[in-house]
Design a protein around this motif. Structure first.
Motif, PDB file in Angstrom:
ATOM      1  N   SER A 251      -8.322  16.197  49.994  1.00 15.06           N
ATOM      2  CA  SER A 251      -6.975  16.692  49.689  1.00 15.06           C
ATOM      3  C   SER A 251      -6.418  17.448  50.898  1.00 15.06           C
TER       4      SER A 251
ATOM      5  N   GLY B 190      -5.352  24.080  49.747  1.00 13.20           N
ATOM      6  CA  GLY B 190      -4.536  23.274  48.836  1.00 13.20           C
ATOM      7  C   GLY B 190      -4.960  23.433  47.386  1.00 13.20           C
ATOM      8  N   GLY B 191      -5.897  24.327  47.140  1.00 15.38           N
ATOM      9  CA  GLY B 191      -6.285  24.655  45.764  1.00 15.38           C
ATOM     10  C   GLY B 191      -7.238  23.662  45.114  1.00 15.38           C
ATOM     11  N   ALA B 192      -7.805  22.754  45.907  1.00 17.11           N
ATOM     12  CA  ALA B 192      -8.592  21.667  45.298  1.00 17.11           C
ATOM     13  C   ALA B 192     -10.097  21.836  45.505  1.00 17.11           C
ATOM     14  N   MET B 193     -10.555  23.056  45.864  1.00 18.60           N
ATOM     15  CA  MET B 193     -11.954  23.166  46.308  1.00 18.60           C
ATOM     16  C   MET B 193     -12.982  22.856  45.220  1.00 18.60           C
TER      17      MET B 193
ATOM     18  N   ASP C 283      -9.863  24.229  56.047  1.00 14.15           N
ATOM     19  CA  ASP C 283      -8.987  25.287  56.554  1.00 14.15           C
ATOM     20  C   ASP C 283      -9.624  26.009  57.730  1.00 14.15           C
TER      21      ASP C 283
ATOM     22  N   LYS D  12     -12.504  26.055  52.573  1.00 10.72           N
ATOM     23  CA  LYS D  12     -11.611  25.042  52.031  1.00 10.72           C
ATOM     24  C   LYS D  12     -10.856  25.647  50.842  1.00 10.72           C
TER      25      LYS D  12
ATOM     26  N   LYS E 256      -8.587  24.450  63.692  1.00 10.00           N
ATOM     27  CA  LYS E 256      -9.405  24.878  62.548  1.00 10.00           C
ATOM     28  C   LYS E 256     -10.782  25.410  62.959  1.00 10.00           C
TER      29      LYS E 256
ATOM     30  N   ASP F 248     -12.866  14.691  54.113  1.00  7.39           N
ATOM     31  CA  ASP F 248     -11.946  15.733  53.656  1.00  7.39           C
ATOM     32  C   ASP F 248     -11.590  16.662  54.817  1.00  7.39           C
ATOM     33  N   GLY F 249     -10.493  17.353  54.692  1.00 10.41           N
ATOM     34  CA  GLY F 249     -10.071  18.334  55.680  1.00 10.41           C
ATOM     35  C   GLY F 249     -10.733  19.684  55.442  1.00 10.41           C
TER      36      GLY F 249
ATOM     37  N   GLU G 204     -13.233  19.193  45.264  1.00  3.11           N
ATOM     38  CA  GLU G 204     -13.697  18.837  46.618  1.00  3.11           C
ATOM     39  C   GLU G 204     -15.197  19.087  46.759  1.00  3.11           C
TER      40      GLU G 204
ATOM     41  N   THR H  97      -3.107  17.777  53.963  1.00  7.92           N
ATOM     42  CA  THR H  97      -2.293  16.891  54.811  1.00  7.92           C
ATOM     43  C   THR H  97      -3.154  15.954  55.662  1.00  7.92           C
ATOM     44  N   THR H  98      -4.269  16.444  56.191  1.00  6.38           N
ATOM     45  CA  THR H  98      -5.120  15.578  57.027  1.00  6.38           C
ATOM     46  C   THR H  98      -5.739  14.473  56.175  1.00  6.38           C
TER      47      THR H  98
HETATM   48  O1  LIG Z   1      -9.300  22.299  51.273  1.00  8.34           O
HETATM   49  C1  LIG Z   1      -8.257  21.708  51.252  1.00  8.34           C
HETATM   50  C2  LIG Z   1      -7.419  21.589  50.033  1.00  8.34           C
HETATM   51  O2  LIG Z   1      -7.966  22.311  48.967  1.00  8.34           O
HETATM   52  C3  LIG Z   1      -7.758  21.051  52.483  1.00  8.34           C
HETATM   53  O3  LIG Z   1      -8.720  20.166  52.953  1.00  8.34           O
HETATM   54  C4  LIG Z   1      -7.487  22.104  53.491  1.00  8.34           C
HETATM   55  O4  LIG Z   1      -6.548  23.018  52.930  1.00  8.34           O
HETATM   56  C5  LIG Z   1      -6.940  21.543  54.800  1.00  8.34           C
HETATM   57  O5  LIG Z   1      -5.677  21.032  54.589  1.00  8.34           O
HETATM   58  P1  LIG Z   1      -4.794  20.443  55.763  1.00  8.34           P
HETATM   59  O6  LIG Z   1      -5.440  19.161  56.173  1.00  8.34           O
HETATM   60  O7  LIG Z   1      -3.434  20.245  55.141  1.00  8.34           O
HETATM   61  O8  LIG Z   1      -4.760  21.463  56.873  1.00  8.34           O
END
Ligand SMILES: O=C(CO)[C@H](O)[C@H](O)COP(=O)(O)O
Length: 225
Positions: free
Chosen positions: A28, A99-102, A86, A96, A123, A83-84, A105, A30-31
């Motif tokens: 989840s 985006g609230g999905a940890m 933070d 991580k 990052k 996955d991306g 994830e 943007t990446t």
């Molecule tokens: O953990 C995440 C969502 O819960 C994302 O992977 C994290 O926030 C990175 O997001 P982005 O690629 O938009 O920087």
């Protein structure tokens, strides 16, 4: 290179690890969304994969691109989760959950033989903690968990949307973002959080990632734990 160009480079490199017939964890943020779009292109060209998404948003995106979605009933093990993050710290400890999905994830990464992180070089950090650490909390336990996090000096703040409404996760929980500053021992902090009843999950991913693809002006670096 802009941050968006770096995200694209990392996502493109991740495709090199995807083989026909694989089951994938779809991240989840943007990446990850860029990765899912790239994967959709390959699926259009005939690549056969199936995926489990880490958020409703990623699932909708994958479905819109005709990437087959499966479940842990049908597919209890994934070949790779991509996955991306933070923040990416030493030994590939991660924060991580921006985006609230940890929660999903972590479930998906834990079910995968390899967990590959894709990120731009902004990052990478020497010590985790500049990014507020998200903690997902059962709604009724919010006052109790908040007090415990305050007692640990983690400085929790309830997450809201930009319009002021409360942020609710895909699983119906609240998020407390902890602006706690430097986290010198992520494993210790993770175990303290794990011990608080009412905490569903948190954004520290320790000993989970097997590889990070970090894109910057010097190209895409493969970082191992
Ligand atoms: O953990 C995440 C969502 O819960 C994302 O992977 C994290 O926030 C990175 O997001 P982005 O690629 O938009 O920087």
């Amino acid at each position: 290179m802009t941050q968006d160009e770096a995200k694209l480079k990392a996502a493109q490199r991740a495709l090199d690890f995807v083989q026909d017939g694989m089951s994938l964890g779809l991240g989840s943020g943007t990446t990850s969304a860029i990765f899912i779009k790239q994967l959709g292109e390959r699926v259009k060209q005939g690549l056969r994969v199936q995926g489990i998404a880490t958020s409703d948003a990623s699932q909708r995106l994958a479905e819109s691109l005709s990437i087959p979605i499966t479940t842990f009933d049908q597919c209890p093990e994934l070949d790779i989760a991509i996955d991306g993050a933070d923040e990416v710290g030493p030994d590939l400890a991660l924060i991580k959950g921006g985006g609230g999905a940890m929660l999903r994830e972590k479930i998906v990464a834990g079910a995968a033989h390899r967990f590959i992180v894709i990120a731009d070089s902004s990052k990478l950090v020497d010590t985790l903690g500049r990014f507020p650490l998200p903690v997902e909390v059962i709604q009724m336990a919010l006052p109790l968990v908040s007090r415990k996090l305050e007692a640990l000096d983690l400085n929790p703040k309830l997450r809201h949307h930009p319009d002021g409404s409360l942020y609710i996760t895909d699983e119906g929980n609240f998020i407390l973002d902890c602006a706690c500053g430097s986290i010198p021992d992520p494993a210790w902090t993770a175990s303290e959080l794990r011990g608080i009843v009412g905490v569903v999950e948190h954004g520290l991913f320790v000993n989970m990632a097997s590889l990070a693809l970090i894109a910057g002006d010097d190209g895409v670096r493969e970082v191992l734990p």
